[in-house]
Design a protein around this motif. Structure first.
Motif: not given
Length: 559
Positions: A101-104, A551-554
Motif C-alpha cells: 500500500i505504501a509503495f502504491g 526496504i521501502l526507502v531502498g
C-alpha cells in the motif's frame, strides 16, 4: 523561546513532559499515548527552529531498538516452529500489505520517500519504522543535505497524522467491530475458551479472586493412622500430597518415609485441596494451625531453560516431571515478556518464560534444578548490554547490493537483530547478562521518546507545508493501511487457519504491535485469553515491521 533554543536539553525534556501529558488525554477508549503526544509537542516547538544534535538521536534510538529486540528475542525464536506457523502467516499478511500500500500510494500520488515512509510507520502504528526509515534516508545516494533533512522531516509529520487515524482504527476495529463481525460477545467467548482450556473450570471475573485456592496446607490429628509409616499412607504413596512436618508432643520430627505415626501426632500436609481432603480421611480430624508446624509454602520465579520442556503444555510438563505431583509443586503464573498468561493446563510453555511455582520448599528446590534457573534480575549487566549494542552497530554498517539497490540494516536494524540474539541467548540460561524487564522497558520507552522528540524538533519547519499538500491523503492512508491487512487476516485466520476467535482478535492486534489495542481488547474481554495470540504475533512483527523502513526507502530511492 530564546532560552529553549540556547539550551537543547531544556527543549528535549520539555517535549517529553508536555508530550506525555498530552498523551494522557482520553476520548472514550482511545488515548494518544506518550510517544504520539511527544511528537505533536516537539513538532510545534520545532517550528521555532529549536534543534538537538543528531548524535543524541542516534544514541537513544540504539538503546530503544536494542531493548525492544532483547525483550522480544526469546519469544521470537520460540515461535519459529510449526505450531506457530499460522500466526506467522498473519504477520506476513501485515508485512506485504503495508509495504504494497505504501509503495502504491507513493507511485500513485508521486510521494517523496520521506512521506511514503512516514505513512508506513504511522498507519502501521510502529514507531520503530520512523527510526529505521529516517536512518536509511540519510544513507541514500544523490541527495543533498537539505533534501535529506526535508525528507526526514516528512517522515515525522506523515507519521504523526497517520498514527492518529491508524491508532483509533485498530483499537475500534479489534475491540468493537471484529466481535460484531464474528457474532460473538468477546467476554463470553473468552471465558468459554478459558474454561475449555482449564477442563471446564469456570473462569474468574476481573474483580474476583479464588475463595478456595487450589494449593493448600492442612494439619491433621492422628487418630486413624496410628502405627502407619508415612510412606504407607495411600495419598503419600500415590504422590498426591507431601508431608511437610510432624509434631509429637513438643518435638518436631523429620517426616521421612520410615517415620511411624503414633496416636495424637500432628501432621502437616501440602497439596491440591481435593487430595488433601482424601488424605485427611486416612489420618484423622483436621486441626487449627499449630505453632512451629505451620510450614509456609515457598514461591520461586523460574525461567524455563530445559530444552525438552519448551513447547510443552503445562499439563504435559507436569506429566513429564513427577515431582509436580509427588512434591506438591504447582504453576500459578506464566510471564512471557511483560505479559501474564493464564496458568491453565493447555498453556504452552516456551523457553525463556518465567513460571511462578508454589509448593513445599524441599520439592520446589528439586524441581527448579531440573526445568530451569531461578530468575536473578536485580542488576543490569552493562558488559552484556554494551557488547550487544556494539555488535548491532557493526552489523548495521554492512551494505548489500541487490542490483542497483543498496540495502543496509543501519544502526537501528543491526541493534534490533543483535537485541533479538542477545535476549534469546540470555533466556536459554538466565545466569548471566541480566537486563531486568523494568530496566529494559525503561530504556526502551526513554530511548524511543527522546528519539521521537529529536525527530519532531528537526521536522517542525517542514510540517505545515506537507500537511497543506497531502492533508486529505494522510488520514485516508492511516485508515486503509489498518483495515486492509486486519480484514484479510480476520478472514484467513478463521476460514483457513481456524484460529479461535478471541485468540485471533488478539493476534491481529499483535501483528500491528498495538499495545493500546490489546489493552482495549482485554478490557472488553474481561480476560487475558486474547494475549495468547497477541504475544506470538507481537514478537514476530516487532522484528519484521522495523525492517520495512529500509526496504521501502531502498526501493523508492533506487527508483
Amino acid at each position: 523561546m530564546g532560552i529553549v533554543r540556547d539550551h537543547p536539553e531544556l527543549a528535549l525534556f520539555l517535549c517529553l513532559a508536555l508530550g506525555y501529558l498530552v498523551g494522557k488525554l482520553r476520548v472514550g477508549p482511545i488515548t494518544l499515548g506518550g510517544i504520539c503526544g511527544t511528537l505533536i509537542v516537539s513538532l510545534l516547538i520545532g517550528t521555532r527552529h529549536v534543534t538537538v544534535d543528531d548524535d543524541v538521536k542516534t544514541v537513544f534510538f540504539a538503546l530503544f531498538i536494542f531493548s525492544l529486540g532483547y525483550l522480544a528475542g526469546p519469544q521470537f525464536f520460540a515461535n519459529l516452529n510449526r505450531r506457530s506457523l499460522r500466526f506467522l502467516v498473519l504477520c506476513l499478511i501485515e508485512l506485504v500489505c503495508v509495504l504494497g500500500i505504501a509503495f502504491g500510494l507513493a507511485k500513485a500520488f508521486d510521494l517523496d520517500v520521506g512521506t511514503a515512509s512516514g505513512i508506513l510507520a504511522g498507519a502501521a502504528t510502529e514507531s520503530a519504522v520512523v527510526g529505521t526509515a529516517t536512518e536509511a534516508i540519510g544513507k541514500l545516494n544523490g541527495l543533498t543535505s537539505a533534501q535529506v533533512t526535508q525528507y526526514q522531516g516528512h517522515v515525522a509529520t506523515a507519521y504523526t497524522v497517520c498514527y492518529l487515524f491508524g491508532l483509533v482504527t485498530i483499537v475500534l476495529y479489534t475491540s468493537q467491530i471484529m466481535p460484531m463481525l464474528m457474532r460473538i460477545n468477546l467476554a463470553d467467548a473468552s471465558r468459554e475458551l478459558w474454561e475449555n482450556m482449564r477442563g471446564g473450570v469456570r473462569g474468574l471475573e476481573s474483580d474476583e479472586r479464588e475463595a478456595l485456592p487450589s494449593t493448600v496446607g492442612r494439619t491433621y490429628l492422628v487418630t486413624l493412622a496410628d502405627g502407619l509409616r508415612i510412606g504407607e499412607l495411600k495419598a503419600v504413596r500415590s504422590g498426591r500430597v507431601t508431608v511437610e512436618g510432624v509434631k509429637r508432643g513438643s518435638a518436631l520430627l523429620k517426616p521421612s518415609p520410615d517415620l511411624q505415626l503414633t496416636l495424637s501426632d500432628l501432621v502437616q500436609l501440602v497439596g491440591r485441596r481435593s487430595r488433601i481432603i482424601e488424605a485427611g480421611r486416612e489420618i484423622g480430624p483436621e486441626t487449627p494451625s499449630v505453632p512451629g508446624l505451620d510450614v509456609p509454602l515457598a514461591t520461586r520465579q523460574v525461567a524455563v531453560t530445559e530444552k525438552a520442556t519448551a513447547g510443552s503444555s503445562i499439563a504435559r510438563m507436569e506429566q513429564d516431571h513427577p515431582e509436580f505431583l509427588q512434591d506438591g509443586v504447582y504453576v500459578t503464573d506464566v510471564l512471557r515478556n511483560d505479559q501474564h498468561l493464564p496458568a491453565s493446563a493447555e498453556t504452552t510453555v516456551q523457553r525463556g518464560d518465567v513460571l511462578t511455582l508454589v509448593g513445599a520448599r524441599s520439592g520446589l528446590d528439586r524441581l527448579v534444578a531440573k526445568i530451569g534457573a531461578v530468575v536473578k534480575n536485580d542488576a543490569t549487566d552493562f558488559i552484556y548490554l554494551g557488547l550487544g549494542i556494539v555488535a548491532g552497530s557493526l552489523l548495521g554498517q554492512i551494505v548489500v547490493h541487490f542490483g542497483d539497490i543498496p540495502m543496509s540494516l543501519g544502526t537501528g536494524g543491526g541493534c534490533l537483530v543483535s537485541g533479538l540474539l542477545f535476549g534469546w541467548f540470555r533466556s536459554r540460561k538466565q545466569t548471566f547478562g541480566a537486563f531486568p524487564p523494568q530496566a529494559a522497558n525503561t530504556l526502551k520507552d526513554l530511548g524511543l521518546a527522546v528519539f521521537i522528540a529529536c525527530t519532531g524538533l528537526t521536522a517542525g519547519p517542514q510540517a505545515w507545508p506537507l500537511l497543506k499538500e497531502y492533508g486529505a491523503l494522510l488520514p485516508f492512508a492511516g485508515i486503509a493501511m489498518v483495515l486492509i491487512p486486519a480484514t484479510i487476516s480476520l478472514v484467513v485466520g478463521r476460514k483457513l487457519l481456524h484460529i479461535e476467535k478471541p485468540t485471533l482478535i488478539g493476534a491481529i492486534a499483535g501483528q500491528q504491535c498495538s499495545t493500546p489495542a490489546i489493552t482495549s481488547i482485554t478490557q472488553v474481554a474481561q480476560s487475558s485469553v486474547p494475549l495468547l495470540g497477541y504475544t506470538i504475533t507481537y514478537a514476530l512483527s516487532n522484528f519484521l515491521l522495523p525492517l520495512t523502513g529500509p526496504i521501502l526507502v531502498g526501493v523508492l530511492g533506487a527508483g
